[in-house]
Design a protein around this motif. Structure first.
Motif, mmCIF file in Angstrom:
data_model
loop_
_atom_site.group_PDB
_atom_site.id
_atom_site.type_symbol
_atom_site.label_atom_id
_atom_site.label_comp_id
_atom_site.label_asym_id
_atom_site.label_seq_id
_atom_site.Cartn_x
_atom_site.Cartn_y
_atom_site.Cartn_z
ATOM 1 N N LYS A 93 0.834 -1.208 0.000
ATOM 2 C CA LYS A 93 0.000 0.000 0.000
ATOM 3 C C LYS A 93 0.862 1.249 0.000
ATOM 4 C CE LYS A 93 -4.195 -1.749 2.212
ATOM 5 N NZ LYS A 93 -5.019 -1.776 3.451
ATOM 6 N N GLY A 94 0.496 2.195 -0.867
ATOM 7 C CA GLY A 94 1.240 3.438 -0.959
ATOM 8 C C GLY A 94 2.430 3.369 -1.893
ATOM 9 N N ARG A 95 2.797 2.160 -2.322
ATOM 10 C CA ARG A 95 3.946 2.006 -3.222
ATOM 11 C C ARG A 95 3.525 1.458 -4.588
ATOM 12 N NH1 ARG A 95 7.796 -1.583 -2.126
ATOM 13 N NH2 ARG A 95 6.447 -2.998 -0.937
ATOM 14 N N PHE A 96 2.548 0.580 -4.615
ATOM 15 C CA PHE A 96 2.095 -0.054 -5.853
ATOM 16 C C PHE A 96 0.732 0.495 -6.241
ATOM 17 C CE2 PHE A 96 4.464 -4.409 -5.405
ATOM 18 C CZ PHE A 96 5.652 -3.724 -5.194
ATOM 19 N N THR A 97 0.490 0.574 -7.542
ATOM 20 C CA THR A 97 -0.801 1.001 -8.065
ATOM 21 C C THR A 97 -1.234 0.047 -9.168
ATOM 22 O OG1 THR A 97 -0.293 3.333 -7.600
ATOM 23 C CG2 THR A 97 -2.106 2.873 -9.112
ATOM 24 N N ILE A 98 -2.431 -0.510 -9.001
ATOM 25 C CA ILE A 98 -2.994 -1.383 -10.026
ATOM 26 C C ILE A 98 -3.981 -0.589 -10.873
ATOM 27 C CG2 ILE A 98 -4.874 -2.235 -8.556
ATOM 28 C CD1 ILE A 98 -4.474 -5.007 -9.903
ATOM 29 N N SER A 99 -3.989 -0.858 -12.165
ATOM 30 C CA SER A 99 -4.931 -0.208 -13.076
ATOM 31 C C SER A 99 -5.244 -1.180 -14.201
ATOM 32 C CB SER A 99 -4.349 1.105 -13.624
ATOM 33 O OG SER A 99 -3.143 0.852 -14.342
ATOM 34 N N ARG A 100 -6.241 -0.836 -15.009
ATOM 35 C CA ARG A 100 -6.599 -1.710 -16.113
ATOM 36 C C ARG A 100 -7.128 -0.921 -17.281
ATOM 37 N NH1 ARG A 100 -11.108 -5.696 -13.906
ATOM 38 N NH2 ARG A 100 -11.456 -6.197 -16.129
ATOM 39 N N ASP A 101 -6.996 -1.507 -18.454
ATOM 40 C CA ASP A 101 -7.558 -0.966 -19.695
ATOM 41 C C ASP A 101 -8.541 -2.008 -20.189
ATOM 42 O OD1 ASP A 101 -8.134 -0.226 -22.315
ATOM 43 O OD2 ASP A 101 -6.135 0.565 -22.676
ATOM 44 N N ASN A 102 -9.818 -1.782 -19.928
ATOM 45 C CA ASN A 102 -10.824 -2.786 -20.273
ATOM 46 C C ASN A 102 -10.919 -3.016 -21.779
ATOM 47 O OD1 ASN A 102 -11.547 -3.309 -17.593
ATOM 48 N ND2 ASN A 102 -13.050 -1.652 -17.577
ATOM 49 N N ALA A 103 -10.685 -1.986 -22.556
ATOM 50 C CA ALA A 103 -10.766 -2.119 -24.015
ATOM 51 C C ALA A 103 -9.680 -3.046 -24.553
ATOM 52 C CB ALA A 103 -10.658 -0.754 -24.675
ATOM 53 N N LYS A 104 -8.564 -3.119 -23.827
ATOM 54 C CA LYS A 104 -7.446 -3.953 -24.265
ATOM 55 C C LYS A 104 -7.276 -5.197 -23.414
ATOM 56 C CE LYS A 104 -4.842 -0.097 -26.248
ATOM 57 N NZ LYS A 104 -3.562 0.655 -26.266
ATOM 58 N N ASN A 105 -8.223 -5.432 -22.495
ATOM 59 C CA ASN A 105 -8.149 -6.612 -21.618
ATOM 60 C C ASN A 105 -6.788 -6.722 -20.937
ATOM 61 O OD1 ASN A 105 -10.762 -7.393 -22.249
ATOM 62 N ND2 ASN A 105 -10.114 -8.777 -23.889
ATOM 63 N N THR A 106 -6.309 -5.605 -20.445
ATOM 64 C CA THR A 106 -4.963 -5.536 -19.876
ATOM 65 C C THR A 106 -5.012 -4.948 -18.478
ATOM 66 O OG1 THR A 106 -3.976 -5.289 -22.071
ATOM 67 C CG2 THR A 106 -2.631 -4.620 -20.192
ATOM 68 N N VAL A 107 -4.205 -5.516 -17.602
ATOM 69 C CA VAL A 107 -4.055 -5.003 -16.245
ATOM 70 C C VAL A 107 -2.590 -4.629 -16.038
ATOM 71 C CG1 VAL A 107 -3.692 -7.304 -15.225
ATOM 72 C CG2 VAL A 107 -4.545 -5.417 -13.796
ATOM 73 N N PHE A 108 -2.376 -3.562 -15.283
ATOM 74 C CA PHE A 108 -1.036 -3.051 -15.047
ATOM 75 C C PHE A 108 -0.742 -3.034 -13.541
ATOM 76 C CE2 PHE A 108 -0.704 -1.618 -19.351
ATOM 77 C CZ PHE A 108 -1.984 -1.187 -19.695
ATOM 78 N N LEU A 109 0.536 -3.057 -13.215
ATOM 79 C CA LEU A 109 0.956 -2.871 -11.835
ATOM 80 C C LEU A 109 2.162 -1.946 -11.832
ATOM 81 C CD1 LEU A 109 0.325 -3.733 -8.886
ATOM 82 C CD2 LEU A 109 2.186 -5.418 -9.131
ATOM 83 N N GLN A 110 1.947 -0.711 -11.405
ATOM 84 C CA GLN A 110 3.041 0.234 -11.259
ATOM 85 C C GLN A 110 3.646 0.044 -9.883
ATOM 86 O OE1 GLN A 110 4.377 2.676 -13.452
ATOM 87 N NE2 GLN A 110 5.944 2.744 -11.850
ATOM 88 N N MET A 111 4.927 -0.282 -9.850
ATOM 89 C CA MET A 111 5.613 -0.570 -8.594
ATOM 90 C C MET A 111 6.697 0.475 -8.363
ATOM 91 S SD MET A 111 5.921 -4.727 -8.863
ATOM 92 C CE MET A 111 7.119 -4.651 -10.190
ATOM 93 N N ASN A 112 6.526 1.259 -7.324
ATOM 94 C CA ASN A 112 7.488 2.299 -6.955
ATOM 95 C C ASN A 112 8.127 1.973 -5.606
ATOM 96 O OD1 ASN A 112 6.733 3.777 -9.272
ATOM 97 N ND2 ASN A 112 5.114 4.829 -8.140
ATOM 98 N N SER A 113 9.223 2.644 -5.320
ATOM 99 C CA SER A 113 9.919 2.462 -4.037
ATOM 100 C C SER A 113 10.129 0.984 -3.736
ATOM 101 C CB SER A 113 9.126 3.118 -2.900
ATOM 102 O OG SER A 113 8.932 4.496 -3.148
ATOM 103 N N LEU A 114 10.615 0.268 -4.712
ATOM 104 C CA LEU A 114 10.772 -1.176 -4.573
ATOM 105 C C LEU A 114 11.778 -1.526 -3.485
ATOM 106 C CD1 LEU A 114 10.560 -2.109 -8.329
ATOM 107 C CD2 LEU A 114 9.165 -3.141 -6.521
ATOM 108 N N LYS A 115 11.510 -2.635 -2.811
ATOM 109 C CA LYS A 115 12.349 -3.132 -1.726
ATOM 110 C C LYS A 115 12.837 -4.536 -2.079
ATOM 111 C CE LYS A 115 9.387 -0.794 1.666
ATOM 112 N NZ LYS A 115 8.549 -0.995 2.873
ATOM 113 N N PRO A 116 13.948 -4.951 -1.494
ATOM 114 C CA PRO A 116 14.429 -6.323 -1.763
ATOM 115 C C PRO A 116 13.371 -7.382 -1.468
ATOM 116 C CG PRO A 116 16.163 -5.052 -0.719
ATOM 117 C CD PRO A 116 14.931 -4.180 -0.703
ATOM 118 N N GLU A 117 12.529 -7.138 -0.481
ATOM 119 C CA GLU A 117 11.493 -8.128 -0.149
ATOM 120 C C GLU A 117 10.371 -8.199 -1.185
ATOM 121 O OE1 GLU A 117 12.715 -5.681 1.821
ATOM 122 O OE2 GLU A 117 11.137 -4.835 3.109
#
Length: 122
Positions: free
Chosen positions: A64-88
């Motif tokens: 929470k607060g680092r990743f953002t999920i979104s989707r493009d229904n017209a393209k049947n695609t889901v995205f995951l923007q991952m920021n402030s990544l950690k080794p874990e």
């Protein structure tokens, strides 16, 4: 036949960002909730984030607060923007979806892509 194809994984240093994509293709009638899961070595697969067809989202507390999920229904695609990544966050990331197809129906967690590796170094 339906396919879920993930892309966008890679190796980054801690604090970096990556954006994952998952495209569904094939004999699809409709897609409900789409979600990202991850599995680290020796660990169980866990839910990272989900998004309904209407855009409602939920996240694991660890992202929470680092990743953002979104989707493009017209393209049947889901995205995951991952920021402030950690080794874990290092894991293989998989997408799944609630799928209605001409060949059958699969609930979330029953149909998977091949996964994409994310490696975060300290």
């Amino acid at each position: 036949q339906v396919q879920l194809v993930e892309s966008g994984g890679g190796s980054v240093q801690a604090g970096g960002s990556l954006k994952l994509s998952c495209a569904a293709s094939g004999s699809i009638i409709s897609i409900g909730t789409m979600a990202w899961y991850r599995q680290a070595p020796g660990m169980q697969r866990e839910l990272v984030a989900g998004i309904t067809s209407g855009g409602g989202t939920n996240y694991a507390d660890s992202v929470k607060g680092r990743f953002t999920i979104s989707r493009d229904n017209a393209k049947n695609t889901v995205f995951l923007q991952m920021n402030s990544l950690k080794p874990e966050d290092t894991a293989v990331y998989y997408c799944s979806a609630d799928l209605r197809t001409y060949g059958g129906r699969w609930s979330l967690g029953e149909y998977w892509g091949q996964g994409t590796q994310v490696t975060v170094s300290s």
